[in-house]
Design a protein around this motif. Structure first.
Motif: not given
Length: 337
Positions: A184-187, A199-207
């Motif tokens: 889900x975080x990748x999506x 830039x909002x993608x970064x948190x999801x990527x890191x988690x």
């Protein structure tokens, strides 16, 4: 059981006039028709079941059969018929019940198939509302949130899609499903990258990267590296874009995932060409051809990589392409000696 067998049973049930037996026989025959990809005929049989329940004033059963009929007609691409049936189903389905959830969900599926993306978002939200009130299991809610996000993406509302997926992540965390959280975080990150707020993608990527590393989910790690490569390209940082694509290729090999390997190899070639590194652009395609051939066979490898190499011939010219190819073969020979 075969279509002919269920038809025989249906004929007997029609003759006897036993409503319970007729209902069972209609559903059994419709199921066999669906399995045989005879979707229109299945829809017609389910329409007959609708009439049986309508006559007996069994509203919930009528709504259920209308829903099934709509699905059959949608599979047959008879979308007007599907919409007519599912519209009746949602009108009849008792609120906050499983049949209300499934009917509104099917309404969303039909709207998506019709290209009515705004309507699809409304219908999926309705399905979620009924589901939450009915105590729908979290995993089923996650499925609906995913479909809602896809409807948002289809109407180019990628920020809304990403936020919907973020809500899905929060729900998945409640039930501690690590594999689902990662996906889900990748999506979510993918949706943010297509939105005005990449830039909002970064948190999801890191988690998701932390979780994927914990459980050695190499497929997810390959996908995440490709997303990082995309971010780097947006920042015009081709060096890091190439590094991340290469890392994605390594994870894809660990996962033995041909699709992820192919995606990352082609990305490496395209990035190398943007860097004016023609030798590398050729090399990753040549190596990719051999590697994919080992994984999936020579025919698939040729179908995948030959057009990419032909595109380089067209772009560079035949003489330059042969020169680069010769350089690659010379370097490969020297490394093998």
């Amino acid at each position: 059981m075969s279509v002919n067998k269920t038809l025989q049973q249906l004929d007997v049930a029609r003759i006897t006039g036993d409503e319970s037996a007729l209902h069972t026989a209609l559903l059994a025959h419709a199921n066999e028709l669906l399995l045989a990809n005879r979707h229109v005929q299945a829809g017609e049989i389910l329409d007959e079941a609708v009439l049986v329940h309508k006559k007996a004033n069994r509203v919930a059963d009528e709504a259920h059969c209308l829903h099934l009929s709509a699905t059959a007609y949608r599979f047959a691409r008879q979308l007007n018929l599907a919409e007519d049936r599912i519209r009746k189903a949602v009108e009849l389905a008792p609120s906050n019940t499983p049949i209300a959830v499934s009917s509104w969900t099917e309404f969303g599926e039909t709207a998506l198939a019709q290209g009515h993306f705004q309507n699809a978002t409304v219908y999926y939200k309705k399905a979620l509302e009924h589901g939450q009130n009915a105590g729908l299991l979290p995993k089923a809610q996650l499925t609906l949130l995913r479909r809602l996000a896809q409807a948002h993406s289809a109407r180019k509302s990628n920020a809304q899609a990403a936020q919907t997926l973020r809500d899905a992540v929060a729900l998945a965390k409640q039930i501690n499903e690590k594999t689902i959280i990662i996906r889900l975080q990748i999506e979510e990150a993918t949706a943010w990258l297509s939105s005005p707020l990449p830039e909002q993608a970064v948190n999801a990527l890191e988690e998701s990267e932390k979780l994927a590393t914990q459980i050695d989910d190499y497929v997810a790690l390959a996908d995440l590296e490709m997303l990082r490569s995309t971010l780097a390209i947006r920042d015009k940082d081709m060096t890091n874009a190439f590094i991340h694509a290469k890392s994605a290729r390594e994870f894809a090999l660990k996962a033995v995932d041909p699709m992820a390997y192919t995606t990352s190899a082609i990305a490496m070639s395209e990035i190398a060409e943007l860097k004016n590194d023609r030798l590398t652009a050729y090399e990753v395609l040549a190596v990719g051809w051999v590697t994919l051939g080992d994984l999936m066979g020579s025919d698939i490898a040729q179908t995948t990589f030959a057009p990419k190499l032909q595109a380089l011939v067209k772009k560079w010219g035949k003489d330059e392409f042969l020169h680069i190819k010769s350089q690659y073969e010379e370097r490969r020979m020297s490394m093998n000696t």
